[in-house]
Design a protein around this motif. Structure first.
Motif, short mmCIF file in Angstrom:
data_model
loop_
_atom_site.label_atom_id
_atom_site.label_comp_id
_atom_site.label_asym_id
_atom_site.label_seq_id
_atom_site.Cartn_x
_atom_site.Cartn_y
_atom_site.Cartn_z
N ASN A 527 -17.49 -16.07 -51.05
CA ASN A 527 -17.36 -14.78 -50.38
C ASN A 527 -18.46 -13.81 -50.81
O ASN A 527 -19.01 -13.06 -50.00
N LEU A 528 -18.78 -13.83 -52.12
CA LEU A 528 -19.79 -12.92 -52.63
C LEU A 528 -21.17 -13.27 -52.09
O LEU A 528 -21.93 -12.39 -51.67
N LEU A 529 -21.50 -14.57 -52.08
CA LEU A 529 -22.80 -14.97 -51.57
C LEU A 529 -22.90 -14.73 -50.07
O LEU A 529 -23.95 -14.30 -49.56
N GLU A 530 -21.81 -14.96 -49.37
CA GLU A 530 -21.78 -14.67 -47.93
C GLU A 530 -22.04 -13.19 -47.67
O GLU A 530 -22.86 -12.82 -46.80
N THR A 531 -21.38 -12.33 -48.43
CA THR A 531 -21.57 -10.88 -48.26
C THR A 531 -23.00 -10.49 -48.58
O THR A 531 -23.59 -9.64 -47.89
N PHE A 532 -23.58 -11.09 -49.62
CA PHE A 532 -24.97 -10.77 -49.99
C PHE A 532 -25.92 -11.11 -48.84
O PHE A 532 -26.78 -10.30 -48.48
N PHE A 533 -25.76 -12.30 -48.24
CA PHE A 533 -26.64 -12.69 -47.13
C PHE A 533 -26.38 -11.82 -45.90
O PHE A 533 -27.31 -11.44 -45.18
N LYS A 534 -25.13 -11.50 -45.66
CA LYS A 534 -24.79 -10.69 -44.48
C LYS A 534 -25.40 -9.30 -44.60
O LYS A 534 -25.96 -8.77 -43.63
N GLN A 535 -25.31 -8.71 -45.80
CA GLN A 535 -25.88 -7.39 -46.00
C GLN A 535 -27.41 -7.42 -45.92
O GLN A 535 -28.04 -6.40 -45.61
N GLY A 536 -27.99 -8.57 -46.20
CA GLY A 536 -29.44 -8.71 -46.10
C GLY A 536 -29.91 -9.06 -44.71
O GLY A 536 -31.12 -9.27 -44.50
N GLY A 537 -28.99 -9.15 -43.77
CA GLY A 537 -29.36 -9.44 -42.38
C GLY A 537 -29.53 -10.91 -42.08
O GLY A 537 -30.07 -11.27 -41.03
#
Length: 682
Positions: A527-537
């Motif tokens: 979930n954390l890595l997914e959120t990191f990539f999502k916030q990075g576009g």
């Protein structure tokens, strides 16, 4: 002229003095008749000259003998008619017989007794020398007692030999005390300087003590120099106070040494000193040094204790050697206001820095911690700047659990990579940057580690286990890192970060995903890595991480029927809702296949006869017709008006099997596709 010379010669041979003050034996009490040597001493001293008995009487001791009682009378102005001029009393090469007792006496003159030999006891207890006292190069055959001796100016006992105990307890020296080359040969009682006060400096350079030495509670106003001094017995400086410097460079200590609670106003210098005993302790517990302390090249053969020592500036142990393989070196609760240097130091046994507080840098560059059974114990250490363990050999590993560091650098140069058995960083806090470079680590225990800025791991190989549970990073960057490949050996549960990177390339995200796959499963990590990539576009990367996380969750118990169904229908067909296009393309393929299977000749002829364009067999029209027929058969719950006109009785067995497959696929794919689309909107 000649008669005058004969008169002087007769006076000299008869023991008379040609000076104005003449000695009357009857007025000197029990002293009796003065010897020839004593008369000559009176003559020389009264004239302000040095009385060198060997120069005047030759080598024979018989003619150089002087009674101790005579010296007492001479020093205390007890010889009537004898007046001592300003230079004082200066006697050389005398052999003093009997007990030399000056207890409670007052001596008004400078006193120098050089190269003398004292055959009896010497008692200067509570004696006051209003000027200076020199007992240099003397030999004392019996005990010398100088308790509470007071010398208003300086005292000199350099190069003197004390064959029996020497006691200067609570002595007070107004100037300097010079004892360079002193020899204390009594092995049982030794020398006592406890509670001694020296207003300026003390010099014990190259002195030799064959027995115990006690400087406890002594007070030295300026410098204490013990350069090259040899101590065969125990040494006690406990509670001593030195105003400026205490220097024990090149000192040789062959028994216990106690520097506990010593206070030094500026510098403590012990460079090149050696503590030889393998079991007797060397104690610096509570040592206080206002400026710096240096132990460069110092060797310790036994246990060492620096517990609660406090250094006002720098502490230096560069090149120091701690040679005992079993006895502990203890720096617990050590406090250093600036830097602590251990460059090139060697620790053969266990070492503890628990609770140490270093205001500046802690530098262990190229140090060797060779104890295989215990890690370098740095629990709860505080370092106000950078803690360096660079190219350091740590046979038992490093334990920094609970440490509070500004920065930390651990590792080796790329061309000279090394290894440690274990690194413990549990509950440690690094305020800025943690760097671990080019090192092979057997086990990493870093649970609840906090790095408030960046953690950089470069060229690191973890062999057995890496525990990063509940760690927290602002930035986590690792490149060319090999994580443990054993099952259940990489623990990442509860780890958090604001930014993470595994390199500079475009595929570094795949390395991060593989890293999570290698660790024990925790949905929070994905979930954390997914959120990191999502916030990075990077939505595609975020979806890949989400799918992999869900897939691992199901695969934990893949054999369960519901999980098998999930893997096929929800994972394979829709990517857990993140790949709805998969159902569209699969459905379209099935519809196209249906166009080939579902022939319009299977319709009811009565209705087909009404469609002139079908009878004309236009190819384009036929393709469109077949497409809608296949679509009508595929879509569940939707009636396009074609499927009900189609007669199952008119088709072959193979077409019938495919027909049912076609219908069931629609019942499955359409709901899955709609659910995937719904999850995207959600």
């Amino acid at each position: 002229m000649l008669p005058y010379i004969l008169f002087l010669l007769i006076f000299f041979l008869s023991g008379s003095s040609p000076v104005s003050g003449q000695v009357d034996p009857d007025k000197n009490g029990s002293l009796g008749q003065l010897s020839l040597a004593e008369k000559w001493i009176v003559q020389q001293v009264s004239s302000g000259k040095v009385a060198d008995l060997q120069q005047h009487f030759g080598q024979g001791e018989k003619f150089r003998q002087v009674r101790a009682r005579f010296l007492v009378k001479l020093l205390t102005d007890g010889l009537e008619g004898v007046r001592i001029p300003y230079p004082g009393i200066r006697i050389m090469q005398a052999v003093v017989t009997g007990s030399f007792d000056l207890e409670n006496a007052e001596v008004n003159h400078w006193v120098e007794l050089l190269d003398c030999r004292f055959q009896g006891e010497v008692n200067f207890r509570d004696c006051l020398f209003k000027k200076g006292l020199t007992l240099s190069r003397d030999q004392f055959a019996q005990k010398v007692e100088m308790q509470r001796l007071r010398v208003l100016l300086s005292a000199n006992i350099s190069e003197s030999i004390f064959q029996q105990p020497l006691d200067l307890w609570r002595a007070q020296i107004g100037g300097v005390l010079i004892a360079d080359g002193l020899r204390s040969e009594d092995a049982s009682t030794g020398a006592n300087f406890s509670s001694m006060t020296v207003s300026q400096a003390v010099f014990f350079r190259k002195a030799v003590f064959m027995g115990p030495v006690n400087f406890s509670g002594s007070k030295i106003g300026d410098v204490g120099l013990f350069i090259g001094t040899a101590f065969a017995g125990p040494v006690d400086f406990f509670g001593a106070e030195i105003g400026s410097q205490l220097v024990i460079m090149q000192g040789q200590f062959r028994a216990a040494a106690n520097f506990g609670n010593v206070h030094v106003g500026s510098q403590f210098i012990a460079d090149g000193a050696r503590f030889h005993h393998p079991s007797e302790p060397v104690n610096f517990n509570g040592l206080r040094v206002s400026h710096s302390a240096a132990f460069r090249g110092t060797a310790f053969a036994g246990p060492v204790n620096f517990v609660t020592a406090a250094i006002g500036s720098e502490l230096q142990f560069d090149g120091a050697r701690f040679e005992n393989t079993s006895q502990e070196v203890n720096f617990n609760n050590l406090k250093v206001s600036q830097h602590a240097f251990f460059r090139g130091a060697n620790f053969h046994g266990p070492v503890d820095f628990i609770g140490a507080d270093i205001g500046g840098e802690f530098v262990a560059i190229k140090s060797r911690f060779l104890c295989p059974s215990q890690a370098v114990n740095l629990k709860e250490i505080k370092v106000g700047a950078t803690a360096y363990f660079w190219e350091a050999t740590c046979s038992g590993g490093i334990d920094l659990s609970g440490a509070k560091l500004l920065n930390a650098t651990i590792g080796f140069a790329a061309e000279n990579s090394g290894s440690i058995i274990g690194l413990t960083l549990e509950n440690a806090v690094v305020e800025r940057v943690l760097k671990i470079e080019h090192i092979q680590i057997g086990q990493l225990a870093a649970r609840k580690l906090t790095v408030k800025d960046g953690a950089y791991l470069t060229g690191v190989r973890f062999q057995e286990k890496a525990d990063l549970r509940e760690t927290s990073f602002s930035l986590l960057n690792f490149q060319e890192v090999a994580w443990p490949d054993r099952d259940d050996s990489l623990w990442l549960e509860g780890m958090t970060y604001q930014s993470v990177s595994a390199g500079e390339g475009g595929d570094d995200w795949k390395v991060l995903l593989a890293w999570l796959d290698q660790g024990r499963y925790d949905s929070r990590n994905y979930n954390l890595l997914e959120t990191f990539f999502k916030q990075g576009g990077h939505k595609d990367r975020a979806d890949a991480v989400f799918i992999q996380g869900k897939r691992r969750q199901v695969q934990e118990k893949w054999w369960r029927p519901d999980n098998l169904a999930t893997l096929f229908f929800w994972d394979l067909l829709a990517g857990y809702g993140r790949r709805p296009e998969r159902t569209f393309w699969i459905s379209l393929v099935i519809v196209f296949i249906g166009m080939l299977v579902f022939d319009e000749r299977s319709f009811d002829p009565t209705f087909v006869s009404q469609w002139n364009w079908l009878r004309q067999e236009g190819k384009a029209k036929t393709v469109v017709f077949r497409f809608f027929l296949s679509l009508d058969q595929f879509l569940p719950g939707i009636d396009l008006g074609l499927a009900k006109l189609w007669q199952l009785s008119q088709i072959s067995f193979r077409e019938l099997v495919y027909y049912h497959f076609h219908k069931i696929s629609g019942w499955i794919l359409i709901p899955i596709g709609l659910a995937a689309i719904y999850s995207q909107f959600k």
